[in-house]
Design an enzyme around this catalytic site. Structure first.
Site, PDB file in Angstrom:
ATOM      1  N   ARG A  58       0.888  -1.171   0.000  1.00 15.71           N
ATOM      2  CA  ARG A  58       0.000   0.000   0.000  1.00 15.71           C
ATOM      3  C   ARG A  58       0.913   1.205   0.000  1.00 15.71           C
ATOM      4  O   ARG A  58       1.821   1.308   0.829  1.00 15.71           O
ATOM      5  CB  ARG A  58      -0.880  -0.031   1.244  1.00 15.71           C
ATOM      6  CG  ARG A  58      -1.669   1.226   1.510  1.00 15.71           C
ATOM      7  CD  ARG A  58      -2.833   1.326   0.516  1.00 15.71           C
ATOM      8  NE  ARG A  58      -3.877   2.225   0.945  1.00 15.71           N
ATOM      9  CZ  ARG A  58      -3.790   3.523   1.013  1.00 15.71           C
ATOM     10  NH1 ARG A  58      -2.659   4.134   0.733  1.00 15.71           N
ATOM     11  NH2 ARG A  58      -4.822   4.253   1.372  1.00 15.71           N
ATOM     12  N   GLU A  66     -11.589   4.743  -4.313  1.00 19.40           N
ATOM     13  CA  GLU A  66     -11.955   3.333  -4.402  1.00 19.40           C
ATOM     14  C   GLU A  66     -12.320   3.035  -5.854  1.00 19.40           C
ATOM     15  O   GLU A  66     -12.792   3.914  -6.571  1.00 19.40           O
ATOM     16  CB  GLU A  66     -13.154   3.046  -3.498  1.00 19.40           C
ATOM     17  CG  GLU A  66     -12.872   3.246  -2.019  1.00 19.40           C
ATOM     18  CD  GLU A  66     -11.883   2.249  -1.458  1.00 19.40           C
ATOM     19  OE1 GLU A  66     -11.894   1.066  -1.889  1.00 19.40           O
ATOM     20  OE2 GLU A  66     -11.088   2.628  -0.592  1.00 19.40           O
ATOM     21  N   ARG A 100      -1.125  -5.032   5.013  1.00 17.50           N
ATOM     22  CA  ARG A 100      -0.327  -4.751   3.822  1.00 17.50           C
ATOM     23  C   ARG A 100       0.930  -3.996   4.245  1.00 17.50           C
ATOM     24  O   ARG A 100       0.907  -3.223   5.201  1.00 17.50           O
ATOM     25  CB  ARG A 100      -1.111  -3.886   2.834  1.00 17.50           C
ATOM     26  CG  ARG A 100      -2.345  -4.553   2.286  1.00 17.50           C
ATOM     27  CD  ARG A 100      -3.139  -3.615   1.441  1.00 17.50           C
ATOM     28  NE  ARG A 100      -3.682  -2.525   2.255  1.00 17.50           N
ATOM     29  CZ  ARG A 100      -4.606  -1.670   1.836  1.00 17.50           C
ATOM     30  NH1 ARG A 100      -5.068  -1.735   0.613  1.00 17.50           N
ATOM     31  NH2 ARG A 100      -5.044  -0.723   2.630  1.00 17.50           N
TER      32      ARG A 100
END
Length: 168
Positions: A58, A66, A100
């Site tokens: 990330r 999104e 992540r």
């Protein structure tokens, strides 16, 4: 005796899960190849030192729309076109709540987070996902030029979108 073993096993599983959320120890940057782009701020890379493994990254200090929100698909496609299959330099800084690896990523010496924000494909974010962060100046310039999502009427920050609509 069996109860004690179950408790010990549960405790070890819990500790392993918690460790995934802890910041990474200070590690040196490493080289990788971008194998996949999930969305406008998430990549899957293959470390050159461990060719049999993929790592989900990330990008640190940016938040792209999104995929199901306005400009989400454009941000994803722009990132994909810019980095897919290319070598990158990964500087891990920790982990997010989804486990992540949070990282700063460079492509041929260019900071990928700065590029995304400057092109209008993401916002610069500070603590808690709100305005601020390392790329404030790039965001200011993208807004002034109405680049990318900043050319849209009243774009919604992803942190607000997720609060209202949940994830895609």
């Amino acid at each position: 005796m069996k109860g004690a073993r179950r408790k010990a096993a549960a405790l070890l599983a819990w500790a392993a899960a918690c460790a995934a959320w802890l910041p990474l120890p200070a590690t040196a940057a490493w080289l990788a190849t971008v194998e996949r782009v999930s969305d406008g701020d998430t990549l899957w890379v293959r470390p050159l030192a461990e060719e049999d493994r993929l790592v989900k990254l990330r990008l640190f200090d940016v938040d792209a729309p999104e995929r199901c929100q306005p400009w989400g698909e454009e941000a994803t496609q722009a990132l994909r076109a810019h980095v897919l299959g290319r070598p990158v330099r990964v500087e891990p800084v920790g982990r997010d709540v989804y486990r992540r690896v949070l990282a700063r990523v460079q492509v041929e010496g260019e900071d990928l987070g700065a590029w995304l924000v400057m092109q209008g494909h993401a916002w610069s974010v500070g603590p808690g996902g709100y305005a601020g962060g390392a790329y404030r100046q790039q965001e200011h310039e993208a807004r002034a030029a109405a680049r990318g999502l900043h050319g849209e009427r009243d774009p919604m920050r992803p942190v607000v979108f997720r609060r209202w609509h949940g994830p895609c």
